[in-house]
Design a protein around this motif. Sequence first.
Motif, short mmCIF file in Angstrom:
data_model
loop_
_atom_site.label_atom_id
_atom_site.label_comp_id
_atom_site.label_asym_id
_atom_site.label_seq_id
_atom_site.Cartn_x
_atom_site.Cartn_y
_atom_site.Cartn_z
N ALA A 172 0.82 -1.21 0.00
CA ALA A 172 0.00 0.00 0.00
C ALA A 172 0.86 1.26 0.00
CB ALA A 172 -0.93 -0.01 1.22
N GLU A 173 1.96 1.25 0.77
CA GLU A 173 2.82 2.43 0.82
C GLU A 173 3.50 2.68 -0.52
OE1 GLU A 173 6.57 4.23 3.43
OE2 GLU A 173 5.88 2.17 3.74
N GLY A 174 3.99 1.59 -1.15
CA GLY A 174 4.63 1.74 -2.45
C GLY A 174 3.66 2.23 -3.51
N ARG A 175 2.42 1.76 -3.43
CA ARG A 175 1.41 2.19 -4.39
C ARG A 175 1.14 3.69 -4.25
NH1 ARG A 175 -2.47 -1.58 -3.44
NH2 ARG A 175 -1.31 -2.92 -4.86
N ARG A 176 1.00 4.15 -3.01
CA ARG A 176 0.75 5.58 -2.78
C ARG A 176 1.93 6.42 -3.24
NH1 ARG A 176 -4.61 6.96 -1.54
NH2 ARG A 176 -5.53 5.12 -0.56
N ASP A 177 3.15 5.94 -3.00
CA ASP A 177 4.34 6.67 -3.44
C ASP A 177 4.37 6.77 -4.97
OD1 ASP A 177 5.22 7.03 -0.86
OD2 ASP A 177 6.65 5.37 -0.89
N THR A 178 3.98 5.69 -5.64
CA THR A 178 3.97 5.71 -7.10
C THR A 178 2.90 6.67 -7.61
OG1 THR A 178 4.77 3.43 -7.17
CG2 THR A 178 3.71 4.28 -9.17
N TRP A 179 1.75 6.70 -6.95
CA TRP A 179 0.71 7.67 -7.34
C TRP A 179 1.26 9.09 -7.25
CZ3 TRP A 179 -4.26 5.80 -4.30
CH2 TRP A 179 -4.63 4.54 -4.79
N ARG A 180 2.02 9.35 -6.19
CA ARG A 180 2.60 10.69 -6.03
C ARG A 180 3.54 11.02 -7.19
NH1 ARG A 180 7.29 11.83 -4.63
NH2 ARG A 180 7.68 9.78 -3.67
N ILE A 181 4.36 10.06 -7.58
CA ILE A 181 5.29 10.27 -8.69
C ILE A 181 4.52 10.56 -9.97
CG2 ILE A 181 7.04 9.15 -10.14
CD1 ILE A 181 7.73 7.46 -7.58
N VAL A 182 3.49 9.76 -10.23
CA VAL A 182 2.70 9.93 -11.45
C VAL A 182 2.00 11.29 -11.44
CG1 VAL A 182 0.76 9.03 -12.79
CG2 VAL A 182 2.43 7.45 -11.80
N ARG A 183 1.46 11.68 -10.29
CA ARG A 183 0.82 13.00 -10.19
C ARG A 183 1.82 14.12 -10.49
NH1 ARG A 183 -1.14 11.34 -5.21
NH2 ARG A 183 -3.27 10.53 -5.24
N ASP A 184 3.03 14.00 -9.94
CA ASP A 184 4.05 15.02 -10.17
C ASP A 184 4.39 15.13 -11.66
OD1 ASP A 184 4.13 15.54 -7.46
OD2 ASP A 184 5.98 14.40 -7.11
N LEU A 185 4.55 14.00 -12.32
CA LEU A 185 4.84 13.99 -13.76
C LEU A 185 3.69 14.63 -14.54
CD1 LEU A 185 6.25 10.36 -14.00
CD2 LEU A 185 7.57 12.46 -14.41
N HIS A 186 2.48 14.28 -14.14
CA HIS A 186 1.29 14.81 -14.79
C HIS A 186 1.24 16.34 -14.64
CE1 HIS A 186 -3.37 15.11 -14.67
NE2 HIS A 186 -2.94 15.29 -15.90
N GLU A 187 1.53 16.82 -13.44
CA GLU A 187 1.51 18.26 -13.19
C GLU A 187 2.59 18.99 -13.99
OE1 GLU A 187 1.76 18.76 -9.00
OE2 GLU A 187 -0.26 17.94 -8.62
N MET A 188 3.68 18.28 -14.33
CA MET A 188 4.74 18.88 -15.14
C MET A 188 4.43 18.85 -16.63
SD MET A 188 8.31 17.82 -13.23
CE MET A 188 7.99 16.06 -13.15
N GLY A 189 3.25 18.28 -16.98
CA GLY A 189 2.81 18.30 -18.37
C GLY A 189 2.96 17.01 -19.14
N THR A 190 3.43 15.95 -18.49
CA THR A 190 3.56 14.66 -19.16
C THR A 190 2.18 14.06 -19.43
OG1 THR A 190 5.63 14.26 -17.99
CG2 THR A 190 4.59 12.35 -19.03
N THR A 191 1.97 13.59 -20.64
CA THR A 191 0.74 12.86 -20.97
C THR A 191 0.92 11.42 -20.51
OG1 THR A 191 0.43 14.25 -22.93
CG2 THR A 191 -0.82 12.19 -22.83
N VAL A 192 -0.07 10.88 -19.81
CA VAL A 192 0.05 9.53 -19.26
C VAL A 192 -1.13 8.69 -19.71
CG1 VAL A 192 0.22 8.12 -17.17
CG2 VAL A 192 1.23 10.43 -17.20
N LEU A 193 -0.84 7.51 -20.26
CA LEU A 193 -1.88 6.51 -20.52
C LEU A 193 -1.61 5.34 -19.58
CD1 LEU A 193 -3.68 5.53 -23.67
CD2 LEU A 193 -2.80 3.69 -22.24
#
Length: 316
Positions: A172-193
């Motif tokens: 669960a902790e690793g999953r939440r950490d990965t969500w944070r990374i993906v959110r940060d990338l998304h906020e920087m303008g990366t398109t994510v599928l």
Amino acid sequence: MRTSPEQAIEVNGLWRRYGPKGEGGFDAVRGLDFSVARGELFALLGTNGAGKTSTVELLEGLDRPSRGTVRVLGHDPVTRRSVVRPRIGIMLQEGGFPSDLTVAETVRMWEGVTSNPRPGGEALELVGLSSRVPVRIKQLSGGEKRRLDLALALLGRPEVLFLDEPTTGMDAEGRRDTWRIVRDLHEMGTTVLLTTHYLEEAEELADRLAIMREGRIVVSGTPQEVTAARPSRIRFTLPDDVAPARLPLSVHAAVTGRRVEVRTGRMQETLTELLLWARSEGVELTELDARSASLEEAFLDIARGGEQAEAQEAAA
């Protein structure tokens, strides 16, 4: 086919067939149409065999469509691979790294085949693996291996990032950490599928999503739009001395013993009516639980719809 500069991914009439024409083959993807805007996080959902991975492989340029067209950053990812590939990052379901290499050696190897890579240490820091640099791949946990997969997908500073089941095997902790990374990338303008079996993950991260069944998109929209189409649910338990027949006639309820469940498209009105009735009748509604439909419920309704259709077809 003309493409819009506003779209990072455009899919039109997409089919993918395995095997020959006729009864000997199978259509895994059947006429998909969708687009992903630049800077958007789009989730592709579906049960096993729905066609998600087959679709993503076509978007990544790993195979040609049987029919239809795909454009990534305005280009065909197969015929213009040399243009598209340096601008995308791919995190597959399984990395398949040599088990005797260390994390550092694996990253160095990947840097050597990546155009203008970011420093490997920076990529490892992004995913929280800086302390695991000297460790061999075979000594990493399943979640750590997935983090390494993500680090390598980020080496090229991708404009479009494909994440295929990115948090499988993580706690669960690793999953939440990965969500944070993906959110940060998304906020920087990366398109994510993103493809995922964790519906909470899609609900938490996605700007928009599509749910596939049997190679087709059944429903799409924002998570809120998809769940809003399903009824809300109110559950409670009646006292032993109160018969379900005393409930307001306008409330259509399913009753199991003393347990009552109400499905409604008018949550506030229905709940207000029930509470006013309970107060006027002096009835205590124990274990009262009222909630809007979840993405999980919408997903399961769609999956059950497919199973019911198959059963009806078999019975015909």
